[in-house]
Design a protein around this motif. Structure first.
Motif, short mmCIF file in Angstrom:
data_model
loop_
_atom_site.label_atom_id
_atom_site.label_comp_id
_atom_site.label_asym_id
_atom_site.label_seq_id
_atom_site.Cartn_x
_atom_site.Cartn_y
_atom_site.Cartn_z
N PRO A 75 79.47 35.59 63.87
CA PRO A 75 78.23 35.65 63.06
C PRO A 75 77.50 34.32 63.02
CG PRO A 75 80.01 36.77 61.91
CD PRO A 75 80.64 36.09 63.10
N VAL A 76 78.25 33.21 63.00
CA VAL A 76 77.60 31.89 63.01
C VAL A 76 76.82 31.70 64.31
CG1 VAL A 76 78.00 29.40 63.09
CG2 VAL A 76 79.23 30.80 61.43
N SER A 79 73.67 33.64 64.17
CA SER A 79 72.66 33.06 63.27
C SER A 79 72.01 31.83 63.91
CB SER A 79 73.27 32.70 61.91
OG SER A 79 74.17 31.63 62.02
N ALA A 82 69.54 33.23 66.40
CA ALA A 82 68.39 33.82 65.70
C ALA A 82 67.45 32.73 65.20
CB ALA A 82 68.87 34.69 64.53
N THR A 121 68.20 40.18 64.07
CA THR A 121 67.64 39.86 65.39
C THR A 121 68.19 40.86 66.41
OG1 THR A 121 67.57 37.52 64.84
CG2 THR A 121 67.51 38.07 67.18
#
Lengths: 196, 143
Positions: A75-76, A79, A82, A121
């Motif tokens: 997830p990092v 992000s 994005a 995204t």
């Protein structure tokens, strides 16, 4: 030439650990492709349809390896990508983000569909047979290994790099998963500003 | 007026301060299919002695472990942490891409905007309960 050699040396090193490696400057557009590093592949997307990297020829892409049960780094990574896309702005609209699962046993197309749909995204989730995943990972010198836990919730240690692929499908740069989005954005901007 | 403000400040300063405080707690969303989450928060230790977080229970999940991200010969991997030390009169922050709480077997999906109760146990037998807000999968902070 020196820069290209340094880039290749860094690339060879990632078989054991790409996360620590970063190529700071884009490979000059005149540089010949390096067929032994990166390249085309065919996998299955979250809609259970074949996906070839060639399918997005003409569009730049970010690519990273991970798995949907990855609690933190994946997830990092997403992000960071994005944020970089937002910083580039409208010019980044055609850019594709590819998530290659190294966990085909759990990450079926249906699971990938739920996963990619959870991000704000657009993201294409890719899976395949274990052999197919292994081949793609090898082409990008991406390592991964399963960490036995005795439960269905095993972890996978995996190369956490972000790969930048140009509009011709060539791997151009790679970055740490927690790279500053400004650095990602600058690299993407440079690739997008190249003449076709 | 200045005297009143000074008195008020003095009174506030003399109020007992909690020995431990937990701030900015959040967890990542899950779904019926995606049952792994991660949790983040900041621990402020106002005491004169170091303490250590040794256990976290997450409501709606069967398991939670402290993990840290380390560089292993150039490869980024996660390692479990048995305890997380917080220095005397200091703070520790769990953050994305660094030390975090790995939450597995989430039995009740964490929906964005909802709250999930975390119960933290420290090595001095103190416990703290905090409501963590559920944030989207690609969030990087509690807000």
């Amino acid at each position: 030439m020196t820069r290209r050699l340094a880039a290749l040396a860094c690339g060879l090193g990632i078989a054991v650990g790409l996360a620590a490696c970063r190529q700071d400057a884009p490979v000059p557009s005149a540089a010949p492709p390096r067929p032994s590093f990166g390249g085309d592949f065919t996998l299955i997307n979250q809609d259970n349809q074949p996906f070839r990297l060639q399918d997005i020829r003409g569009r730049a892409a970010f690519l990273f390896f991970g798995y949907t049960s990855c609690p933190d780094m994946c997830p990092v990574t997403m992000s960071r990508i994005a944020t970089a896309l937002r910083r580039v702005g409208p010019a980044a609209a055609p850019v594709v983000t590819l998530f290659v699962s190294v966990d085909p046993r759990r990450d079926t197309p249906a699971v990938l569909k739920e996963y990619v749909g959870s991000f704000s995204t657009p993201l294409i989730g890719l899976t395949g047979s274990e052999d197919e995943i292994r081949r793609v990972a090898a082409a990008y010198h991406a390592a991964y290994e399963f960490v036995p836990s005795g439960t269905p919730n095993y972890l996978i240690n995996h190369t956490s790099a972000i790969f930048l692929i140009d509009r011709e499908g060539r791997l151009r740069q790679y970055f740490k998963f927690d790279e500053n989005p400004n650095t990602l954005a600058a690299a993407l901007d440079a690739v997008l500003n190249e003449s076709k | 007026m200045t005297g009143l403000a000074a008195s008020l400040a003095l009174a506030l300063a003399l109020l007992p301060q909690p020995s431990l405080e937990i701030h900015d707690a959040w967890v990542r969303q899950t779904s019926s299919v995606l049952t792994v989450s991660s949790g983040y928060f900041r621990i402020d230790n106002h005491t004169a002695a170091p303490i250590a977080l040794i256990r976290v229970v997450v409501d709606g999940a069967r398991n939670a472990e402290l993990h840290t991200v380390v560089d292993d010969n150039g490869r980024t991997i996660m390692k479990p942490l048995a305890r997380l030390s917080v220095p005397a009169r200091g703070s520790v922050t769990l953050a994305p891409g660094a030390t975090h709480l790995m939450v597995t077997d989430v039995t009740r999906p964490f929906r964005v905007g909802a709250h999930v109760r975390l119960t933290l146990t420290f090595d001095n037998h103190q416990t703290r309960t905090v409501q963590a807000i559920v944030r989207p999968l690609d969030a990087v902070s509690a807000k």
